[in-house]
Design a protein around this motif. Structure first.
Motif, PDB file in Angstrom:
ATOM      1  N   ILE A  77       2.494  13.089  12.472  1.00 16.06           N
ATOM      2  CA  ILE A  77       1.702  12.101  13.213  1.00 16.06           C
ATOM      3  C   ILE A  77       0.554  11.574  12.363  1.00 16.06           C
ATOM      4  O   ILE A  77       0.021  10.510  12.633  1.00 16.06           O
ATOM      5  N   ILE A  78       0.171  12.366  11.344  1.00 15.78           N
ATOM      6  CA  ILE A  78      -0.915  11.951  10.449  1.00 15.78           C
ATOM      7  C   ILE A  78      -0.450  12.108   9.002  1.00 15.78           C
ATOM      8  O   ILE A  78       0.201  13.096   8.663  1.00 15.78           O
ATOM      9  N   GLY A  79      -0.804  11.117   8.176  1.00 15.55           N
ATOM     10  CA  GLY A  79      -0.632  11.242   6.727  1.00 15.55           C
ATOM     11  C   GLY A  79      -1.943  10.834   6.085  1.00 15.55           C
ATOM     12  O   GLY A  79      -2.571   9.862   6.525  1.00 15.55           O
TER      13      GLY A  79
ATOM     14  N   VAL B  85      -4.699   4.176  13.246  1.00 14.78           N
ATOM     15  CA  VAL B  85      -6.141   4.285  13.036  1.00 14.78           C
ATOM     16  C   VAL B  85      -6.339   5.033  11.730  1.00 14.78           C
ATOM     17  O   VAL B  85      -5.669   6.033  11.471  1.00 14.78           O
ATOM     18  N   GLU B  86      -7.244   4.523  10.895  1.00 14.00           N
ATOM     19  CA  GLU B  86      -7.414   5.108   9.563  1.00 14.00           C
ATOM     20  C   GLU B  86      -8.897   5.309   9.227  1.00 14.00           C
ATOM     21  O   GLU B  86      -9.567   4.371   8.808  1.00 14.00           O
ATOM     22  N   PRO B  87      -9.402   6.538   9.410  1.00 15.06           N
ATOM     23  CA  PRO B  87     -10.768   6.821   8.960  1.00 15.06           C
ATOM     24  C   PRO B  87     -10.783   6.977   7.441  1.00 15.06           C
ATOM     25  O   PRO B  87      -9.782   7.393   6.849  1.00 15.06           O
TER      26      PRO B  87
ATOM     27  N   CYS C 278       0.860  -1.192   0.000  1.00 12.29           N
ATOM     28  CA  CYS C 278       0.000   0.000   0.000  1.00 12.29           C
ATOM     29  C   CYS C 278       0.892   1.236   0.000  1.00 12.29           C
ATOM     30  O   CYS C 278       0.641   2.200  -0.688  1.00 12.29           O
ATOM     31  N   GLU C 279       1.956   1.173   0.771  1.00 13.30           N
ATOM     32  CA  GLU C 279       2.803   2.355   0.967  1.00 13.30           C
ATOM     33  C   GLU C 279       4.213   2.164   0.411  1.00 13.30           C
ATOM     34  O   GLU C 279       5.189   2.413   1.095  1.00 13.30           O
ATOM     35  N   GLY C 280       4.321   1.673  -0.825  1.00 11.38           N
ATOM     36  CA  GLY C 280       5.656   1.513  -1.426  1.00 11.38           C
ATOM     37  C   GLY C 280       6.222   0.148  -1.111  1.00 11.38           C
ATOM     38  O   GLY C 280       5.953  -0.423  -0.053  1.00 11.38           O
TER      39      GLY C 280
ATOM     40  N   SER D  93     -11.837  10.361   0.820  1.00 12.01           N
ATOM     41  CA  SER D  93     -10.585  10.742   1.485  1.00 12.01           C
ATOM     42  C   SER D  93     -10.501  10.076   2.843  1.00 12.01           C
ATOM     43  O   SER D  93     -11.497   9.580   3.378  1.00 12.01           O
ATOM     44  N   GLY D  94      -9.296  10.144   3.401  1.00 14.11           N
ATOM     45  CA  GLY D  94      -9.087   9.603   4.739  1.00 14.11           C
ATOM     46  C   GLY D  94      -7.689   9.933   5.206  1.00 14.11           C
ATOM     47  O   GLY D  94      -6.960  10.687   4.542  1.00 14.11           O
ATOM     48  N   PHE D  95      -7.346   9.399   6.335  1.00 12.06           N
ATOM     49  CA  PHE D  95      -5.972   9.611   6.831  1.00 12.06           C
ATOM     50  C   PHE D  95      -5.611   8.503   7.802  1.00 12.06           C
ATOM     51  O   PHE D  95      -6.479   7.703   8.214  1.00 12.06           O
ATOM     52  N   GLY D  96      -4.330   8.462   8.158  1.00 18.19           N
ATOM     53  CA  GLY D  96      -3.859   7.510   9.160  1.00 18.19           C
ATOM     54  C   GLY D  96      -3.140   8.254  10.265  1.00 18.19           C
ATOM     55  O   GLY D  96      -2.295   9.123   9.991  1.00 18.19           O
ATOM     56  N   LEU D  97      -3.496   7.949  11.513  1.00 13.50           N
ATOM     57  CA  LEU D  97      -2.798   8.533  12.670  1.00 13.50           C
ATOM     58  C   LEU D  97      -1.988   7.423  13.332  1.00 13.50           C
ATOM     59  O   LEU D  97      -2.532   6.353  13.653  1.00 13.50           O
TER      60      LEU D  97
HETATM   61  O1  4AD Z   1       1.882   8.646   6.150  1.00 14.56           O
HETATM   62  P1  4AD Z   1       1.606   7.167   6.251  1.00 14.56           P
HETATM   63  O2  4AD Z   1       2.569   6.243   5.624  1.00 14.56           O
HETATM   64  O3  4AD Z   1       0.142   6.995   5.671  1.00 14.56           O
HETATM   65  C1  4AD Z   1      -0.492   5.817   5.411  1.00 14.56           C
HETATM   66  O4  4AD Z   1      -0.129   4.720   5.739  1.00 14.56           O
HETATM   67  C2  4AD Z   1      -1.825   6.025   4.766  1.00 14.56           C
HETATM   68  N1  4AD Z   1      -2.224   4.780   4.109  1.00 14.56           N
HETATM   69  C3  4AD Z   1      -2.824   6.463   5.803  1.00 14.56           C
HETATM   70  C4  4AD Z   1      -4.176   6.741   5.234  1.00 14.56           C
HETATM   71  O5  4AD Z   1      -4.338   7.695   4.511  1.00 14.56           O
HETATM   72  N2  4AD Z   1      -5.150   5.926   5.571  1.00 14.56           N
HETATM   73  O6  4AD Z   1       1.476   6.773   7.787  1.00 14.56           O
HETATM   74  C5  4AD Z   1       0.498   7.370   8.600  1.00 14.56           C
HETATM   75  C6  4AD Z   1       1.035   7.586  10.002  1.00 14.56           C
HETATM   76  C7  4AD Z   1       2.238   8.519  10.083  1.00 14.56           C
HETATM   77  O7  4AD Z   1       1.849   9.861  10.066  1.00 14.56           O
HETATM   78  C8  4AD Z   1       2.843   8.114  11.403  1.00 14.56           C
HETATM   79  O8  4AD Z   1       2.147   8.685  12.486  1.00 14.56           O
HETATM   80  C9  4AD Z   1       2.599   6.623  11.416  1.00 14.56           C
HETATM   81  O9  4AD Z   1       1.528   6.366  10.547  1.00 14.56           O
HETATM   82  N3  4AD Z   1       3.794   5.894  10.977  1.00 14.56           N
HETATM   83  C10 4AD Z   1       4.695   5.333  11.816  1.00 14.56           C
HETATM   84  N4  4AD Z   1       4.768   5.298  13.153  1.00 14.56           N
HETATM   85  C11 4AD Z   1       5.800   4.627  13.718  1.00 14.56           C
HETATM   86  N5  4AD Z   1       6.744   3.990  13.010  1.00 14.56           N
HETATM   87  C12 4AD Z   1       6.719   3.989  11.657  1.00 14.56           C
HETATM   88  N6  4AD Z   1       7.634   3.316  10.980  1.00 14.56           N
HETATM   89  C13 4AD Z   1       5.653   4.693  11.000  1.00 14.56           C
HETATM   90  N7  4AD Z   1       5.304   4.887   9.703  1.00 14.56           N
HETATM   91  C14 4AD Z   1       4.176   5.621   9.716  1.00 14.56           C
END
Ligand code: 4AD
Length: 435
Positions: free
Chosen positions: A359-361, A227-229, A166-168, A401-405
């Motif tokens: 903290i959020i992406g 957590v991902e809304p 999902c993330e590379g 849309s959404g994000f991950g914390l």
């Molecule tokens: O920015 P990231 O990679 O986003 C996602 O995974 C998206 N799929 C989320 C989404 O849109 N549903 O990661 C989101 C958050 C980061 O901001 C960070 O808080 C945490 O996940 N994170 C980590 N925390 C600890 N160790 C790591 N290796 C982390 N990688 C990401």
């Protein structure tokens, strides 16, 4: 004698009464006819005062030689004492040793190095410091659930074994998987959250996620909770509104429940959390680059932000800052590109203040079938593994849309901890798999 069992954090309810405490000997000091026993039961620490004349001579002697971490039951009466940090003490009438500890508990009163403490993490968790960190973690997780449950989001659990990235592809953990050959541990529940959003409108996934991070930084774990809304018909601006409201809710909960112990035990300046109020500044990536360059950072347009850049950026504000519209080349395949400038992805990172950084992406997802197919090819991802995901664009695709914390980075920020390794009971990092 049968005394009702009491827990230390509720001891005030029993003032003037006899109770039984069950716990462990945290520390001991004596002066002639008195023993001062610090007893810990997991909810707090209380001083239990044993007078020589109040107990048998044998018991008084035994208490004098009891090693730290011996498991005990202490019975006595609860007394208010303004000098003690808890406000109460126990006057001991009886003590029962449940199990006598071996001498020389590895974690003593002296300062220990972090490497040693991490090796003894299973014992280190008993310290007051770790008790507070874990309590804050608990509160944050509860606040996350309460926020989304209270706003009508459907919890949808995403799988841990997944067929694709999902993330590379550079941070995938591979595991053998029967005749299919291999599976990957999930990096994010997002793609499954998108399927659920098309089914239930607004959803969240919440669980452990895995990244084979080869970097040894204070912000990276190989296993962390996210957590991902995900919301159907939501655009990037609304996504930022949601992230902002959600973070304010969490900070408020932490302050309500832990302000006192954060300050007294972790020496956290809690006034820094009181400023987590709406609105958060929102700046574009372009503006962020200019801020960094003005601060003397050598960054060029198109470069990703590393830890140093995040630290400089977030230190400019007293509350989280939202950086949006990054160069599309820096972002994952699923981001929608900005219709007014396709070089930009409709993504947002939320950076916590005081140097804590991202903290959020999150962001807005590509909803066009054809564009997504082209993107999967451009990112050299195996199309077969994404056929199910493409189905979401075949039948009823909508902007969403959404994000991950990341839970651990949030705990580190709220607790004021330098490194994420203390924010999860048993951290996993490149060089750490035990205990
Ligand atoms: O920015 P990231 O990679 O986003 C996602 O995974 C998206 N799929 C989320 C989404 O849109 N549903 O990661 C989101 C958050 C980061 O901001 C960070 O808080 C945490 O996940 N994170 C980590 N925390 C600890 N160790 C790591 N290796 C982390 N990688 C990401």
């Amino acid at each position: 004698m049968s005394f009702p069992r009491a827990w230390i954090n509720e001891i005030g309810q029993y003032e003037g009464q006899d109770v039984e405490l069950r716990g462990w000997l945290d520390n001991r000091r004596s002066s002639g006819k008195l023993h001062f026993l610090q007893v810990r039961d997991g909810t707090g620490v209380i001083q239990c005062v044993m007078f020589k004349g109040d107990v048998s001579e044998a018991l008084f002697q035994e208490a004098d030689h009891l090693p730290q971490e011996s498991a005990i039951k202490v019975r006595g009466s609860v007394r208010a004492d303004a000098r003690s940090p808890l406000g109460f003490e126990l006057s001991v009438k009886d003590l029962e040793v449940v199990s006598r500890a071996e001498p020389d508990f590895p974690i003593g009163r002296k300062e220990h190095g972090v490497a040693f403490l991490m090796e003894k993490r299973h014992l280190w968790l008993r310290s007051s410091r770790q008790r507070v960190v874990m309590a804050v973690r608990h509160t944050i997780i509860k606040a996350i659930r309460d926020y989304f449950d209270g706003h009508g989001f459907r919890l949808t659990d995403a799988p841990i074994f997944t067929p694709a990235a999902c993330e590379g592809t550079s941070t995938l953990f591979e595991v053998p998987y029967f005749e299919m050959g291999k599976a990957y541990l999930t990096q994010s529940g997002q793609l499954y959250g998108e399927a659920a959003a098309m089914a239930y409108g607004k959803v969240y996934t919440f669980g452990p996620t895995f990244r084979a991070e080869k970097s040894k930084t204070r912000r990276h774990l190989t296993e962390f909770w996210m957590v991902e809304p995900e919301v159907a018909f939501m655009d990037l601006d609304e996504d930022m509104d949601l992230a902002e409201d959600f973070l304010c809710f969490i900070a408020q909960r932490v302050l309500e429940n832990h302000a006192k112990e954060l300050a007294s035990i972790l020496e956290r300046d809690v006034s820094k959390l009181e400023t987590v109020k709406k609105p958060f500044p929102r700046i574009t990536y372009d503006e962020a680059v200019k801020v960094l360059q003005a601060a003397g950072n050598p960054i060029k347009w198109g470069d990703d932000f590393g830890g140093d850049e995040e630290t400089i950026l977030c230190s400019q504000y007293d509350r989280p800052v939202m950086v949006h519209r990054y160069p599309a080349d820096l972002k994952a395949f699923y981001f929608k590109h900005d219709p007014t400038n396709p070089k930009l992805a409709l993504g947002v990172d939320v950076l916590a203040p005081e140097g804590y950084g991202e903290i959020i992406g999150g962001g807005q997802r590509e909803e066009s079938f054809d564009t997504l197919v082209a993107r999967i090819e451009a990112h050299q991802l195996p199309r077969e593994a994404f056929e199910w995901y493409l189905d979401l664009r075949r039948w009823g695709s909508v902007p969403h849309s959404g994000f991950g914390l990341g839970v651990e980075r949030t705990v580190a920020w709220m607790c004021g901890l330098h490194h994420v390794r203390e924010t999860i009971p048993f951290p996993r990092m490149m060089e750490r798999l035990t205990p």
